[in-house]
Structures are given as C-alpha cells and as structure tokens.
Design an enzyme around this catalytic site. Structure first.
Site, PDB file in Angstrom:
ATOM      1  N   HIS A  88      -5.613  -3.586  -1.575  1.00 39.15           N
ATOM      2  CA  HIS A  88      -5.465  -2.571  -2.635  1.00 39.15           C
ATOM      3  C   HIS A  88      -5.544  -3.177  -4.039  1.00 39.15           C
ATOM      4  O   HIS A  88      -5.332  -2.469  -5.022  1.00 39.15           O
ATOM      5  CB  HIS A  88      -4.152  -1.808  -2.472  1.00 39.15           C
ATOM      6  CG  HIS A  88      -4.216  -0.767  -1.407  1.00 39.15           C
ATOM      7  ND1 HIS A  88      -4.780   0.481  -1.618  1.00 39.15           N
ATOM      8  CD2 HIS A  88      -3.801  -0.773  -0.118  1.00 39.15           C
ATOM      9  CE1 HIS A  88      -4.693   1.190  -0.503  1.00 39.15           C
ATOM     10  NE2 HIS A  88      -4.118   0.461   0.427  1.00 39.15           N
ATOM     11  N   SER A 110       0.796  -1.221   0.000  1.00 41.25           N
ATOM     12  CA  SER A 110       0.000   0.000   0.000  1.00 41.25           C
ATOM     13  C   SER A 110       0.829   1.273   0.000  1.00 41.25           C
ATOM     14  O   SER A 110       0.317   2.330  -0.331  1.00 41.25           O
ATOM     15  CB  SER A 110      -0.942  -0.001   1.201  1.00 41.25           C
ATOM     16  OG  SER A 110      -0.218  -0.196   2.394  1.00 41.25           O
ATOM     17  N   LYS A 168     -12.006   0.176   0.505  1.00 42.91           N
ATOM     18  CA  LYS A 168     -11.148   0.890  -0.458  1.00 42.91           C
ATOM     19  C   LYS A 168     -11.897   1.024  -1.782  1.00 42.91           C
ATOM     20  O   LYS A 168     -12.820   1.814  -1.860  1.00 42.91           O
ATOM     21  CB  LYS A 168      -9.798   0.210  -0.533  1.00 42.91           C
ATOM     22  CG  LYS A 168      -9.033   0.505   0.759  1.00 42.91           C
ATOM     23  CD  LYS A 168      -7.715  -0.147   0.895  1.00 42.91           C
ATOM     24  CE  LYS A 168      -7.108   0.330   2.220  1.00 42.91           C
ATOM     25  NZ  LYS A 168      -6.304  -0.685   2.862  1.00 42.91           N
TER      26      LYS A 168
HETATM   27  C1  LIG Z   1      -6.093  -0.889   4.221  1.00 42.28           C
HETATM   28  C2  LIG Z   1      -5.588  -2.236   4.439  1.00 42.28           C
HETATM   29  C3  LIG Z   1      -6.171  -3.060   5.393  1.00 42.28           C
HETATM   30  C4  LIG Z   1      -7.267  -2.582   6.302  1.00 42.28           C
HETATM   31  O1  LIG Z   1      -8.483  -2.537   5.652  1.00 42.28           O
HETATM   32  P1  LIG Z   1      -9.726  -1.814   6.387  1.00 42.28           P
HETATM   33  O2  LIG Z   1     -10.905  -2.375   5.704  1.00 42.28           O
HETATM   34  O3  LIG Z   1      -9.543  -0.349   6.177  1.00 42.28           O
HETATM   35  O4  LIG Z   1      -9.647  -2.182   7.811  1.00 42.28           O
HETATM   36  C5  LIG Z   1      -5.701  -4.347   5.518  1.00 42.28           C
HETATM   37  N1  LIG Z   1      -4.690  -4.795   4.758  1.00 42.28           N
HETATM   38  C6  LIG Z   1      -4.094  -4.030   3.830  1.00 42.28           C
HETATM   39  C7  LIG Z   1      -2.978  -4.586   3.003  1.00 42.28           C
HETATM   40  C8  LIG Z   1      -4.518  -2.715   3.646  1.00 42.28           C
HETATM   41  O5  LIG Z   1      -3.923  -1.948   2.739  1.00 42.28           O
END
Ligand SMILES: *Cc1c(COP(=O)(O)O)cnc(C)c1O
Length: 393
Positions: free
Chosen positions: A209, A181, A240
């Site tokens: 992502h 990310s 996301k």
């Molecule tokens: C953003 C992210 C999360 C967390 O996701 P949420 O739904 O915002 O809790 C978990 N793993 C990765 C790799 C992320 O980039």
C-alpha cells in the site's frame, strides 16, 4: 457428503456474528463511479489509488502487447515463460525504486510466499509485526522458521525479542508491512532498520500500500524515509496503485539472482500474461514522467480526512489514503455500509478476522480519480448516515 456437513453451521455462525462477507459484483470498469449490482455508486473502496486500472495508456499498452505477444505466457518463468516484456518491467521497476534489481511474481501474495521460505527455514527466526498481512503470515508459516510476533509498530518490543533470541538461531529475519492496510498507519522503518543492523537481522518490508503512494512520486516507503540500501528486501504489488496485477521484490542483484533459482511460485507457477506486464510497464512510465497523479491522491486524502475529523468521525491512526472509519461493532459497520450504498456510496465494512474483534470499521479508500465534487457528496452522505446511526452528534 457427510464429511462436509460442518459447512452450513459454519456459514450460519458467520451470518449470526455479522461476519459473513456479501460479495458485490461490478458491472463497469474501476473508477470513481462504478456500477455495482445494477446501481451507479461513488467508489470508495478500491485500491485503484491513481486510476491506472482503467487508464487509457495502460489499456493501449495491453492491446498492443496482445498483438505482439498474444495473451498467455505459455510456461513458468524458468522454462519458457520469460518474455522480453517481463525483463523490461523488472528493469524499469528497479530504476524507479532506486534498487539494483527486481524480480516479478504473479501477485503480491505470491511474492511473500516466494520470498520468505527462500530466505529462512528450520533453525531460523522471523520477527513479525502482529498486524502483518495474511500473505506474510502464510509465507512465515510455509518457511518452518520459528515465528516471533512483536507488538504492532513497537521497536522497543522488537528489540527485547531480538535480544532474547540473539545467538540461538542461524539467521534472523524482521518482516513488516510498510503501510498497514486496515489502519493506514506506517511502520517505524528507520528504527527497525537500526535494530536490523544492530542485531545482524535481514530486513524485509512489504510495501503493497506504499507503492505509488508514499515517497517521491510514489517510490514507496524506503524512499519516503530515505533508507535506500538499508532495507534488504522490498516487496511490492502491481495490483494496487499500479492498477493491474502482479507482485515483485526489489533488492540487490544477488538477492534477485537467488530468488530466480529458489522461489517456488517463480519456478512452479506460470508467468504473468503479456498484456498485464505491458500495462504495468506503462504505469511505471507514467510515474517516472510526472508526480501529478500522486499529488492529486494526497490532496484528496488531506481534504477528505480533515473534513471527516471535523464531522466527529474517529479515523484511528491513519496517515495515508487508507481511511478507517472506526465503528467497533461488526453489525453496526455492516448497517453503515448498507446505508451508504443506498445513498450512492460503495464503501465496505471490514470485520474479524481481517481486523481484530470489536474493531469493525468502514474502510474508505481515497483515489486520484475522485473530484472535489465527489468528495463533497461523500462527506454529505457520511454526515447523514453517521447522524442517523448515532455515530456522530
Ligand atoms: C494487498 C496486499 C498483498 C497482496 O497483494 P496482491 O498483489 O493483491 O496479491 C500483500 N501484502 C500486503 C501488505 C497487501 O496489502
């Protein structure tokens, strides 16, 4: 309270190091242009890849769900919190992903905390990419399994560590982000899948992502590499590209049945609310019907990155819409972000501990909501601020 006396000096240390996070307040819905701290700015830092966070179809679905189901789930999933909507979402997601089954959670973070300790424990080993997301790291720690970190995206190092560990543990789990990310690079999943099979390890990928971004019409990293059936556990987020909130695990029917019995956040934390779930269903329906939004996201990504590289910016190893503008020094990154904001662009500086020390950056996130005019404007401002701060010539 003398016990908390350490806090002011800790906060001052963060400020001195340029690592204190200034949290800005949005006064409008998510979108290409947003109002932040009273100022209308071009949004280049949300994870709203496809514009679903304020999409009319999702808004409608959420309102309708409130009328039919109310606003709260009333319980954890296992007691009285599983509504028809939760099952509909899980079925639709499984079909979209080409997986046998899906279990949904309250967030992607929770999905990792739920899944890793259910799969491994004392006497087991986890092989974890050194740049994995904080929620994977915390899930690994919670499990009490031995954590063996391997060099980032390095199957050779992973294999050495698997070979050394062979025979010493009850179970072995390999876990990696799909898309990283902060750098926007992608895990070498085909090589990792070969190793998982060769050494008999469970393979888990967190595609937070990659969902809605990679693969055909946004079906994720497993689809991108054609690895259906070779990745045991696929973690995704609904917060996301899907634009709402929630997380999930896709995999075999047995895996999902097992997690419904064992995953602690599923058993001990309330279900996601009806309007959220209904909005997620609407997002899956849109992605099933057309690749248009995902295609636009990639058009914007290709164009912006090519022009930024022509201007002389260092974009690191990114091959996705996550576009780090590498600056190195944390204070320079904060100054850059501040100047961008004054010029009408919202893009956050990212420093330690989210990225290693000395690798501070501006993280630009592209979105299908950006128009070509938005991108021209962004490029103009980046060129101006980049020259002003001596980042580009
Ligand atoms: C953003 C992210 C999360 C967390 O996701 P949420 O739904 O915002 O809790 C978990 N793993 C990765 C790799 C992320 O980039």
């Amino acid at each position: 309270m003398p016990g908390l006396d350490f806090i002011p000096s800790e906060i001052q240390d963060l400020k001195d190091a340029g690592l204190y996070v200034h949290i800005r307040t949005l006064e409008s819905p998510q979108g290409a242009w947003i109002v932040v701290d009273g100022k209308r700015v071009l949004n280049m830092c949300s994870n709203n890849y496809l514009g679903f966070a304020n999409h009319p179809a999702l808004r409608e679905a959420a309102k309708k769900a409130i009328d039919e189901y109310g606003v709260g789930p009333g319980a954890v999933r296992t007691i009285a919190g599983t509504m028809k909507l939760h099952l509909e979402l899980e079925e639709k997601l499984a079909a979209f992903k080409g997986a046998e089954a899906v279990i949904s959670f309250q967030s992607g973070f929770n999905a990792n905390l739920a899944t890793i300790p259910a799969l491994v424990g004392r006497g087991d080993a986890i092989f974890s990419d050194e740049l994995n997301h904080a929620s994977i790291i915390d899930g690994c720690r919670l499990s009490r399994a031995e954590i063996i970190r391997y060099a980032h995206n390095d199957p050779k190092d992973l294999e050495e560590k698997l070979r050394e560990a062979q025979g010493k543990y009850r179970r072995m789990l390999i876990v990696t982000d799909g898309v990283f990310s902060m750098d926007g690079d992608i895990a070498p999943l085909p090589e990792i899948a070969d190793l998982a099979e060769k050494y008999g390890a469970i393979l888990m990928v967190d595609d937070a992502h990659g969902e809605g971004v990679l693969g055909h019409g946004g079906r994720g990293i497993v689809d991108h590499f054609g690895l259906h059936g070779r990745v045991d556990v696929e973690v995704g987020t609904l917060s996301k590209a899907f634009g709402v909130v929630g997380g999930y695990v896709a995999g075999s029917r047995e895996l999902v049945e097992y997690l419904r019995q064992k995953a602690r956040p599923f058993l001990f934390s309330s279900a996601v609310t009806p309007p959220d779930v209904a909005a997620c269903i609407a997002a899956v329906d849109i992605l099933n019907a057309s690749t248009e939004l995902v295609d636009r996201l990639w058009d914007n990504t290709r164009y912006f990155k090519e022009e930024m590289r022509k201007l002389g910016f260092d974009l690191g190893k990114s091959v996705t819409p996550i576009t780090p503008v590498m600056l190195g020094d944390a204070k320079l990154a904060q100054a850059f972000s501040r100047r961008l904001f004054e010029e009408g662009i919202f893009a956050q500086a990212i420093g330690y501990p989210t990225v290693p020390r000395g690798k501070a950056r501006i993280r630009v996130m592209l979105s299908a909501t950006h128009t070509k005019e938005d991108l021209y404007f962004a490029l103009e401002v980046f060129a101006k601020v980049g020259r002003e701060l001596g980042v580009i010539g």
